[in-house]
Design a protein around this motif. Sequence first.
Motif, PDB file in Angstrom:
ATOM      1  N   PRO A   1       0.546  -1.334   0.000  1.00  0.00           N
ATOM      2  CA  PRO A   1       0.197   0.381   0.287  1.00  0.00           C
ATOM      3  C   PRO A   1       1.016   1.081  -0.287  1.00  0.00           C
ATOM      4  N   GLY A   2       1.065   2.115  -0.749  1.00  0.00           N
ATOM      5  CA  GLY A   2       1.547   3.065  -0.937  1.00  0.00           C
ATOM      6  C   GLY A   2       2.512   3.422  -1.688  1.00  0.00           C
ATOM      7  N   ALA A   3       2.428   2.082  -2.203  1.00  0.00           N
ATOM      8  CA  ALA A   3       4.492   2.024  -3.260  1.00  0.00           C
ATOM      9  C   ALA A   3       3.721   3.691  -4.642  1.00  0.00           C
ATOM     10  N   ASP A   4       4.358   4.070  -4.899  1.00  0.00           N
ATOM     11  CA  ASP A   4       4.206   4.462  -6.107  1.00  0.00           C
ATOM     12  C   ASP A   4       5.983   4.337  -6.551  1.00  0.00           C
ATOM     13  N   GLU A   5       7.137   4.147  -6.802  1.00  0.00           N
ATOM     14  CA  GLU A   5       8.185   4.361  -7.552  1.00  0.00           C
ATOM     15  C   GLU A   5       7.907   2.585  -8.725  1.00  0.00           C
ATOM     16  N   VAL A   6       8.949   3.378  -9.751  1.00  0.00           N
ATOM     17  CA  VAL A   6       8.146   2.005 -11.215  1.00  0.00           C
ATOM     18  C   VAL A   6       9.726   1.365 -10.935  1.00  0.00           C
ATOM     19  N   SER A   7       9.757   0.148 -11.825  1.00  0.00           N
ATOM     20  CA  SER A   7      11.037   0.231 -12.023  1.00  0.00           C
ATOM     21  C   SER A   7      10.901  -1.522 -13.395  1.00  0.00           C
ATOM     22  N   ARG A   8      11.302  -0.884 -14.370  1.00  0.00           N
ATOM     23  CA  ARG A   8      11.732  -1.523 -16.079  1.00  0.00           C
ATOM     24  C   ARG A   8      12.049  -2.673 -15.893  1.00  0.00           C
ATOM     25  N   SER A   9      11.563  -3.742 -16.055  1.00  0.00           N
ATOM     26  CA  SER A   9      12.012  -5.036 -16.537  1.00  0.00           C
ATOM     27  C   SER A   9      11.833  -5.652 -18.045  1.00  0.00           C
ATOM     28  N   ILE A  10      13.058  -6.123 -19.144  1.00  0.00           N
ATOM     29  CA  ILE A  10      13.123  -5.748 -20.476  1.00  0.00           C
ATOM     30  C   ILE A  10      13.213  -7.013 -21.173  1.00  0.00           C
ATOM     31  N   VAL A  11      12.374  -7.786 -21.419  1.00  0.00           N
ATOM     32  CA  VAL A  11      12.491  -8.984 -21.648  1.00  0.00           C
ATOM     33  C   VAL A  11      12.799  -8.797 -23.547  1.00  0.00           C
ATOM     34  N   ARG A  12      13.859  -9.525 -24.319  1.00  0.00           N
ATOM     35  CA  ARG A  12      13.901 -10.171 -25.086  1.00  0.00           C
ATOM     36  C   ARG A  12      13.822 -11.722 -25.546  1.00  0.00           C
ATOM     37  N   ARG A  13      12.848 -12.012 -26.735  1.00  0.00           N
ATOM     38  CA  ARG A  13      13.260 -13.273 -27.122  1.00  0.00           C
ATOM     39  C   ARG A  13      13.104 -13.585 -28.670  1.00  0.00           C
ATOM     40  N   GLN A  14      13.085 -13.994 -29.240  1.00  0.00           N
ATOM     41  CA  GLN A  14      13.378 -14.810 -30.446  1.00  0.00           C
ATOM     42  C   GLN A  14      13.221 -16.111 -30.683  1.00  0.00           C
ATOM     43  N   MET A  15      12.763 -16.128 -31.737  1.00  0.00           N
ATOM     44  CA  MET A  15      11.739 -17.535 -31.012  1.00  0.00           C
ATOM     45  C   MET A  15      12.084 -18.003 -32.773  1.00  0.00           C
ATOM     46  N   LYS A  16      11.683 -18.963 -33.181  1.00  0.00           N
ATOM     47  CA  LYS A  16      10.982 -20.225 -34.639  1.00  0.00           C
ATOM     48  C   LYS A  16      10.104 -20.656 -34.216  1.00  0.00           C
ATOM     49  N   PHE A  17       8.780 -19.965 -35.478  1.00  0.00           N
ATOM     50  CA  PHE A  17       7.582 -21.247 -35.165  1.00  0.00           C
ATOM     51  C   PHE A  17       7.823 -21.674 -36.599  1.00  0.00           C
TER      52      PHE A  17
END
Length: 377
Positions: free
Chosen positions: A281-297
Motif C-alpha cells: 500500500p502506498g508504493a509509487d516507485e516504478v522499476s522496468r524489467s526488459i525481456v527480449r525473445r527470439q523464437m522460430k515458429f
Amino acid sequence: MGKNDEGIPAVSDEEWARFLAQAEAGAGEAPKEPSARARMVAARLREEDARRGSAEPPAWRAGVARRERGRGGRRIKAALAIAFVAALALIAVRPELVIDKLTGKAEQDAKARVPLAPETARPSAAPSAVDPDRPTLSEPFKGSPAVQWADGASGIELPEAAALNGLSKEQVAAGLELSKRFLVAANLDPATIRGDRPQAALDLIDPAQGELLKRLEQALAKPAKGNDPLQMFVRAGRETKLAGDVVKVRGRLQVQPGDAHGQVDVLADYTFVYPLMQTNPGADEVSRSIVRRQMKFTVANPREWRVKPGTVQLGAYLYDVGNSACFVYDGALHPGFSEDRPDSGPTPSGTPQDPYDRSKGLDQRPAEEGCGTLSRS
C-alpha cells in the motif's frame, strides 16, 4: 419661461427667485441675460440643428464609444490579471514546466515521444541516449527509449504474406497470425502477467510436440534452474504488478522457407518492456524489467505434413531478461527497487549491457556467468 424680442429664452421668474434664495444663503451666481453675440450664436446653432434634422450630435456618439472601449479595456485587464495569477499558481506547483520551456527540454521531450516507424530489419546500433528522468506512475516509460515504442499487441505487426515453399499466401498469412497470437498470449496477456496459467499460449502449440509441452507443464508446476517458465512466459512476482496497463513492444516478424517443402518458418525477435511496481500500500516507485525473445515458429501445409490446424510448432528459442533478481528461477520477474538492500543479493559484475540494444542477436552476446549489469533500464 418667456422669450425676449429676438426669441432667445429669458430668465424666468422661478430661476430669478431661486437665485435670490441662493444669494441669501451665500452661494450661487445670478443668471445673466444672453448677450447680443450669444443670441446670434444661438440662432445660428438652431439653424444648423434644423438642417441636420434629428441626427445625434457626433460628440455624444463618440462619448458612448469611448465609454464602451473603456469597459472593454477594464474587462481585458481583469482577464489578464486572472491569467497572470493562474500562471503564478501553476509555476508555484510545477516550476519544472517553466524550466523545461526555458531550457528547451519540453521540445526535446515532445520529440522523444514521436512513435517510431515499424522495425523491418535489424537496427545498426542501440537507441541513442535519452534524458535520465526516472519513471513515474503517470509516465512509467519516462527516460527510456521504449517511450517511442508501440503499445502492446500493436507492436507486433504482420508483414505482407506471399506464397512460399509450397504454402499458399493464405496459409502463410494464417501462420503469421498464429505466431502473433502466441507471442501475445505468452508475453502480453494480463492474466499471464498476473501469474495465471498461460492456457491460451499452450493451446497454440501443436500436440505433436509432446516433449516440449511436457517440459513446459513441469516448469509451470515446479520452476527450477534450466526449466524456468520465464524462458517462454512472462509473469510478475507476487510482490509486484504492472504499473498501468501498457507494455511497450519493439521488434519484427520475418518469413523464410522451412527445412523441407511444405514448411515455412516465422522468425520472431521482440523486446518487451514491463513497468512494475510493488504491491505494498502506498508504493509509487516504478522499476522496468526488459525481456527480449527470439523464437522460430514452423507452419506446415496439412496436405504434406501431419499437423493440427490452428497450431504452430515451436523451434529454437532464446531469451534475455534485464533488471530481474539473479539466480531466482521461479518463472517471474523480480525487478530491483531503491529500498532494496545492497547486500540482499549477488553483486552485479561484468560488462554493462544495454537491454534496449537490438543491433545484435542474442546468440552474439557474450555468455557471462554470474549476475550481469545493465547500462540502463
